[in-house]
Motif scaffolding. Structure first.
Motif, PDB file in Angstrom:
ATOM      1  N   THR A 144       0.843  -1.181   0.000  1.00 57.24           N
ATOM      2  CA  THR A 144       0.000   0.000   0.000  1.00 57.24           C
ATOM      3  C   THR A 144       0.888   1.244   0.000  1.00 57.24           C
ATOM      4  N   PRO A 145       0.374   2.384  -0.498  1.00 59.30           N
ATOM      5  CA  PRO A 145       1.166   3.610  -0.484  1.00 59.30           C
ATOM      6  C   PRO A 145       1.579   3.988   0.924  1.00 59.30           C
ATOM      7  N   ALA A 149       1.455   9.946   2.195  1.00 58.85           N
ATOM      8  CA  ALA A 149       0.462  10.449   1.248  1.00 58.85           C
ATOM      9  C   ALA A 149      -0.693  11.152   1.952  1.00 58.85           C
ATOM     10  N   LEU A 150      -0.812  10.952   3.266  1.00 53.47           N
ATOM     11  CA  LEU A 150      -1.925  11.517   4.023  1.00 53.47           C
ATOM     12  C   LEU A 150      -1.596  12.897   4.580  1.00 53.47           C
ATOM     13  N   THR A 151      -2.618  13.734   4.701  1.00 57.86           N
ATOM     14  CA  THR A 151      -2.463  15.022   5.378  1.00 57.86           C
ATOM     15  C   THR A 151      -2.385  14.765   6.880  1.00 57.86           C
ATOM     16  N   GLU A 154      -5.701  13.620   8.172  1.00 53.87           N
ATOM     17  CA  GLU A 154      -6.004  12.254   7.749  1.00 53.87           C
ATOM     18  C   GLU A 154      -5.216  11.234   8.561  1.00 53.87           C
ATOM     19  N   ARG A 187     -11.195   9.382   2.186  1.00 52.77           N
ATOM     20  CA  ARG A 187      -9.936   9.835   1.578  1.00 52.77           C
ATOM     21  C   ARG A 187      -8.753   8.986   2.042  1.00 52.77           C
ATOM     22  N   ASN A 190      -8.931   5.724   0.120  1.00 53.58           N
ATOM     23  CA  ASN A 190      -8.555   5.914  -1.283  1.00 53.58           C
ATOM     24  C   ASN A 190      -7.060   6.126  -1.449  1.00 53.58           C
ATOM     25  N   LYS A 191      -6.480   6.958  -0.591  1.00 51.57           N
ATOM     26  CA  LYS A 191      -5.054   7.267  -0.721  1.00 51.57           C
ATOM     27  C   LYS A 191      -4.173   6.063  -0.411  1.00 51.57           C
ATOM     28  N   LEU A 192      -4.620   5.215   0.511  1.00 46.03           N
ATOM     29  CA  LEU A 192      -3.819   4.055   0.888  1.00 46.03           C
ATOM     30  C   LEU A 192      -4.174   2.812   0.069  1.00 46.03           C
TER      31      LEU A 192
END
Length: 214
Positions: A144-145, A149-151, A154, A187, A190-192
């Motif tokens: 996984t990313p 990638a998270l704020t 998040e 979010r 989705n990002k992960l």
């Protein structure tokens, strides 16, 4: 507004029992019954339920494969007799929002449907501890990313998911609206590249145990 539920199980007597239990809850409507995985997928696409109660071992198409096909269509709550790691891991990898054993009592089953319909994840207490430990070992972080990638917000939401908090509890802890919480959860997933908040909780456990910083 009623929670729309589709029941998928190849045993007619089991389906009838589940439908009877759910029918006694004033806020749940059973919109369809399926006797196998293929029928479950077809009916879900037709009726668009909020939750699919899915057995694992069914003819033509098993429940795990059917769950995979229903990603983005409905939240799937696996309900099975078999407390087998292969089924638990397979269901969660496929994107199931929850996993319960059929010996769950009626009140707990109804509440589980409500929990999953709210967008929260749920795992039978009997399998939770070994699930997190074993699944974290089997799923390398590179699949996984990275959490980068998270704020920052998040990451806070991910940490709350990892602690098992519901959307309502996250909203209270982080002092934001529940609708905003749901947006952040979506979010994060989705990002992960994750399919459910249960997978997110396992990802968080894996990241923390691996010494990473969130």
């Amino acid at each position: 507004m009623s929670i729309r539920v589709l029941v998928a199980d190849d045993h007619a007597a089991v389906r009838a029992g589940i439908v009877l239990i759910l029918g006694g809850a004033g806020d749940i409507e059973v919109v369809g019954e399926a006797a196998d995985g293929e029928e479950a997928v077809a009916l879900a696409l037709e009726t668009r339920p909020d939750v699919v109660l899915m057995d694992v071992r069914m003819p033509r198409l098993d429940g795990i494969s059917a769950t995979r096909q229903l990603a983005g269509v409905a939240d799937v709550l696996i309900l099975t007799t078999f407390d087998v790691d292969e089924y638990v891991f397979g269901a969660l990898r496929a994107g199931a929002a929850g996993f319960l054993l059929k010996n769950t009592d009626a009140d707990a089953l109804v509440e589980a449907v409500r929990v999953v319909a709210r967008g929260d994840g749920l795992i039978s207490p009997g399998v939770t501890r070994r699930l997190i430990a074993a699944f974290a070992e089997q799923v390398p972080r590179r699949e996984t990313p990275d959490v980068e990638a998270l704020t920052p917000r998040e990451r806070e939401v991910l940490a709350c998911i990892g602690r098992g908090l519901s959307n309502a509890e996250i909203a209270r802890e982080l002092d934001m609206a529940e609708a905003t919480t749901k947006t952040h959860v979506s979010r994060v997933l989705n990002k992960l590249g994750l399919k459910s908040r249960v997978q997110a909780a396992i990802y968080y456990s894996d990241s923390s145990s691996g010494g990473g910083e969130l």
